[in-house]
Design a protein around this motif. Structure first.
Motif, PDB file in Angstrom:
ATOM      1  N   ARG A   1     -24.314  15.269   1.773  1.00 29.51           N
ATOM      2  CA  ARG A   1     -24.544  16.679   2.098  1.00 29.51           C
ATOM      3  C   ARG A   1     -26.046  16.975   2.141  1.00 29.51           C
ATOM      4  O   ARG A   1     -26.531  17.629   3.070  1.00 29.51           O
ATOM      5  N   ALA A   2     -26.779  16.497   1.141  1.00 25.96           N
ATOM      6  CA  ALA A   2     -28.221  16.758   1.084  1.00 25.96           C
ATOM      7  C   ALA A   2     -28.936  16.122   2.267  1.00 25.96           C
ATOM      8  O   ALA A   2     -29.817  16.739   2.888  1.00 25.96           O
ATOM      9  N   LEU A   3     -28.576  14.901   2.610  1.00 25.49           N
ATOM     10  CA  LEU A   3     -29.184  14.228   3.760  1.00 25.49           C
ATOM     11  C   LEU A   3     -28.863  14.978   5.056  1.00 25.49           C
ATOM     12  O   LEU A   3     -29.719  15.144   5.929  1.00 25.49           O
ATOM     13  N   GLY A   4     -27.614  15.439   5.166  1.00 23.43           N
ATOM     14  CA  GLY A   4     -27.202  16.169   6.356  1.00 23.43           C
ATOM     15  C   GLY A   4     -27.896  17.509   6.493  1.00 23.43           C
ATOM     16  O   GLY A   4     -28.277  17.914   7.596  1.00 23.43           O
ATOM     17  N   LEU A   5     -28.080  18.200   5.373  1.00 25.15           N
ATOM     18  CA  LEU A   5     -28.756  19.497   5.422  1.00 25.15           C
ATOM     19  C   LEU A   5     -30.232  19.347   5.765  1.00 25.15           C
ATOM     20  O   LEU A   5     -30.871  20.306   6.198  1.00 25.15           O
ATOM     21  N   GLN A   6     -30.773  18.124   5.572  1.00 21.10           N
ATOM     22  CA  GLN A   6     -32.158  17.859   5.992  1.00 21.10           C
ATOM     23  C   GLN A   6     -32.228  17.390   7.447  1.00 21.10           C
ATOM     24  O   GLN A   6     -33.292  17.034   7.927  1.00 21.10           O
ATOM     25  N   GLY A   7     -31.075  17.351   8.114  1.00 14.77           N
ATOM     26  CA  GLY A   7     -31.077  17.068   9.541  1.00 14.77           C
ATOM     27  C   GLY A   7     -30.487  15.749   9.977  1.00 14.77           C
ATOM     28  O   GLY A   7     -30.324  15.497  11.175  1.00 14.77           O
ATOM     29  N   ALA A   8     -30.166  14.863   9.021  1.00 18.12           N
ATOM     30  CA  ALA A   8     -29.611  13.556   9.399  1.00 18.12           C
ATOM     31  C   ALA A   8     -28.165  13.685   9.871  1.00 18.12           C
ATOM     32  O   ALA A   8     -27.426  14.580   9.433  1.00 18.12           O
ATOM     33  N   THR A   9     -27.771  12.795  10.756  1.00 16.74           N
ATOM     34  CA  THR A   9     -26.351  12.598  11.033  1.00 16.74           C
ATOM     35  C   THR A   9     -25.817  11.677   9.948  1.00 16.74           C
ATOM     36  O   THR A   9     -26.349  10.575   9.764  1.00 16.74           O
ATOM     37  N   VAL A  10     -24.808  12.116   9.214  1.00 19.02           N
ATOM     38  CA  VAL A  10     -24.328  11.329   8.084  1.00 19.02           C
ATOM     39  C   VAL A  10     -22.987  10.683   8.412  1.00 19.02           C
ATOM     40  O   VAL A  10     -22.145  11.267   9.096  1.00 19.02           O
ATOM     41  N   VAL A  11     -22.828   9.457   7.935  1.00 16.48           N
ATOM     42  CA  VAL A  11     -21.579   8.720   8.089  1.00 16.48           C
ATOM     43  C   VAL A  11     -20.984   8.560   6.699  1.00 16.48           C
ATOM     44  O   VAL A  11     -21.574   7.914   5.830  1.00 16.48           O
ATOM     45  N   LEU A  12     -19.825   9.191   6.502  1.00 19.32           N
ATOM     46  CA  LEU A  12     -19.150   9.131   5.213  1.00 19.32           C
ATOM     47  C   LEU A  12     -18.278   7.887   5.129  1.00 19.32           C
ATOM     48  O   LEU A  12     -17.631   7.508   6.102  1.00 19.32           O
TER      49      LEU A  12
ATOM     50  N   ILE B   1     -28.954  13.833  -8.443  1.00 18.82           N
ATOM     51  CA  ILE B   1     -29.084  12.511  -7.836  1.00 18.82           C
ATOM     52  C   ILE B   1     -29.379  12.648  -6.349  1.00 18.82           C
ATOM     53  O   ILE B   1     -30.209  11.920  -5.783  1.00 18.82           O
ATOM     54  N   ALA B   2     -28.719  13.611  -5.704  1.00 19.94           N
ATOM     55  CA  ALA B   2     -28.881  13.794  -4.265  1.00 19.94           C
ATOM     56  C   ALA B   2     -30.324  14.090  -3.882  1.00 19.94           C
ATOM     57  O   ALA B   2     -30.826  13.590  -2.867  1.00 19.94           O
ATOM     58  N   SER B   3     -31.022  14.885  -4.693  1.00 18.42           N
ATOM     59  CA  SER B   3     -32.408  15.215  -4.363  1.00 18.42           C
ATOM     60  C   SER B   3     -33.292  13.980  -4.424  1.00 18.42           C
ATOM     61  O   SER B   3     -34.223  13.817  -3.616  1.00 18.42           O
ATOM     62  N   ALA B   4     -32.997  13.081  -5.363  1.00 20.03           N
ATOM     63  CA  ALA B   4     -33.755  11.827  -5.440  1.00 20.03           C
ATOM     64  C   ALA B   4     -33.463  10.939  -4.237  1.00 20.03           C
ATOM     65  O   ALA B   4     -34.354  10.249  -3.720  1.00 20.03           O
ATOM     66  N   VAL B   5     -32.221  10.955  -3.777  1.00 23.94           N
ATOM     67  CA  VAL B   5     -31.854  10.172  -2.583  1.00 23.94           C
ATOM     68  C   VAL B   5     -32.624  10.680  -1.365  1.00 23.94           C
ATOM     69  O   VAL B   5     -33.153   9.887  -0.572  1.00 23.94           O
TER      70      VAL B   5
ATOM     71  N   GLY C   1     -41.016  -2.762   7.854  1.00 21.47           N
ATOM     72  CA  GLY C   1     -40.977  -1.311   7.826  1.00 21.47           C
ATOM     73  C   GLY C   1     -39.820  -0.735   7.036  1.00 21.47           C
ATOM     74  O   GLY C   1     -39.461   0.437   7.205  1.00 21.47           O
ATOM     75  N   ILE C   2     -39.245  -1.548   6.166  1.00 19.48           N
ATOM     76  CA  ILE C   2     -38.077  -1.130   5.380  1.00 19.48           C
ATOM     77  C   ILE C   2     -38.478  -0.965   3.921  1.00 19.48           C
ATOM     78  O   ILE C   2     -39.086  -1.870   3.342  1.00 19.48           O
ATOM     79  N   THR C   3     -38.144   0.167   3.323  1.00 18.21           N
ATOM     80  CA  THR C   3     -38.308   0.329   1.884  1.00 18.21           C
ATOM     81  C   THR C   3     -36.956   0.133   1.204  1.00 18.21           C
ATOM     82  O   THR C   3     -35.905   0.447   1.776  1.00 18.21           O
ATOM     83  N   VAL C   4     -36.989  -0.408  -0.014  1.00 18.84           N
ATOM     84  CA  VAL C   4     -35.766  -0.689  -0.773  1.00 18.84           C
ATOM     85  C   VAL C   4     -35.961  -0.180  -2.192  1.00 18.84           C
ATOM     86  O   VAL C   4     -36.896  -0.603  -2.886  1.00 18.84           O
ATOM     87  N   ASN C   5     -35.107   0.729  -2.610  1.00 18.03           N
ATOM     88  CA  ASN C   5     -35.203   1.311  -3.940  1.00 18.03           C
ATOM     89  C   ASN C   5     -33.815   1.510  -4.526  1.00 18.03           C
ATOM     90  O   ASN C   5     -32.803   1.354  -3.833  1.00 18.03           O
ATOM     91  N   ALA C   6     -33.770   1.870  -5.794  1.00 16.75           N
ATOM     92  CA  ALA C   6     -32.497   2.178  -6.444  1.00 16.75           C
ATOM     93  C   ALA C   6     -32.650   3.412  -7.314  1.00 16.75           C
ATOM     94  O   ALA C   6     -33.743   3.717  -7.805  1.00 16.75           O
ATOM     95  N   ILE C   7     -31.549   4.095  -7.505  1.00 13.86           N
ATOM     96  CA  ILE C   7     -31.478   5.220  -8.431  1.00 13.86           C
ATOM     97  C   ILE C   7     -30.513   4.830  -9.543  1.00 13.86           C
ATOM     98  O   ILE C   7     -29.414   4.333  -9.276  1.00 13.86           O
ATOM     99  N   ALA C   8     -30.939   5.022 -10.783  1.00  9.95           N
ATOM    100  CA  ALA C   8     -30.104   4.719 -11.942  1.00  9.95           C
ATOM    101  C   ALA C   8     -29.676   6.033 -12.580  1.00  9.95           C
ATOM    102  O   ALA C   8     -30.432   6.637 -13.346  1.00  9.95           O
ATOM    103  N   PRO C   9     -28.471   6.513 -12.252  1.00  6.19           N
ATOM    104  CA  PRO C   9     -28.043   7.804 -12.788  1.00  6.19           C
ATOM    105  C   PRO C   9     -27.729   7.732 -14.283  1.00  6.19           C
ATOM    106  O   PRO C   9     -27.284   6.705 -14.800  1.00  6.19           O
TER     107      PRO C   9
END
Length: 252
Positions: A24-35, A221-225, A177-185
């Motif tokens: 939802r957060a990614l989509g509200l920022q304009g991305a096309t999201v694939v669930l 978590i979504a805001s960090a994503v 040109g690829i970044t790779v990260n993780a979120i630890a909730p």
């Protein structure tokens, strides 16, 4: 800032909880999201809710444990939308049992779902990202890979290896040109933790142990994503960000 218009984001395990909030957060920022999830019916309902908010959304039902099915589904997404710019690899599985009775078969299944499947799907998507010279890969790690916890020996092992994989992939994919990260909730209030919400003893422990003295929300978590998915985070890679109210940062 953080405008994702024109980008395509695949979020695994996104029919509910953290994955849905991130999509939802990614989509509200304009991305096309694939669930993604295992149930097409559940995904349809989630997609309909997002569409009501103006989010551009598609669904891709597949089980992460079935690597061939996952790769075929990703290829279908690419054929339909032309590319994948962002992967939030959030889906995972769990089994809880004391170490001394933990079945090896369950250990191997949890490792497969939380590490092998993440590696296989992520690598496949990274090939396409490398060809286009741009990509954002974000994994869901775990604070249990930072601080041990009883009865989840396989999950902890898988997530610790995933954290290491984030650093190794960052070293290998940065030139593409690829970044790779993780979120630890930390402890986040979702349907999967519902049994703990009403547990008085657990909530007392959480109040004493978490510096912010509260549960996290999926939107935390979504805001960090969104940050890790944005072009503005281009100089951030190989990192594991604990979003846990300070739980993993101090001894209390």
């Amino acid at each position: 800032m953080f405008d994702l218009s024109g980008q395509v984001a695949l979020v695994t395990g996104s029919s509910r909880g953290i994955g849905y909030a991130a999509a939802r957060a990614l989509g509200l920022q304009g991305a096309t999201v694939v669930l993604n999830g295992r149930s097409a019916n559940t995904l349809d309902a989630a997609a309909a809710a997002l569409q009501e908010e103006g989010v551009k959304v598609q669904i891709a039902p597949f089980d992460i444990l079935d690597i061939d099915q996952s790769i075929a589904a990703v290829d279908a997404v690419r054929d339909s939308l032309g590319k994948i710019d962002i992967l939030f690899s959030n889906a995972g599985i769990q089994h809880r049992e004391p170490l001394l009775s933990f079945p090896q078969q369950e250990f191997e299944r949890i490792i497969s779902g939380n590490l092998t499947a993440q590696w296989a799907l992520g690598r496949h998507i990274a090939v396409g990202m490398a060809k286009q010279g741009y990509g954002r890969i974000i994994f869901t790690g775990s604070i249990t890979a930072i601080r041990g916890k009883p009865q989840i020996t396989a999950y902890t092992a898988a997530k610790a290896a995933l954290h290491g994989m984030v650093r190794q992939w960052a070293a290998e994919l940065s030139e593409a040109g690829i970044t790779v990260n993780a979120i630890a909730p930390g402890y986040v209030a979702t349907e999967l933790t519902r049994n703990l919400w009403g547990d008085e003893a657990f909530n007392t422990w959480l109040q004493e142990r978490v510096p912010q003295k509260k549960w996290g929300e999926p939107d935390d978590i979504a805001s960090a994503v969104v940050f890790m998915a944005a072009r503005e985070s281009r100089f951030v890679t190989g990192q594991v960000l604990a979003v846990d109210g300070g739980l993993s940062s101090c001894m209390m």
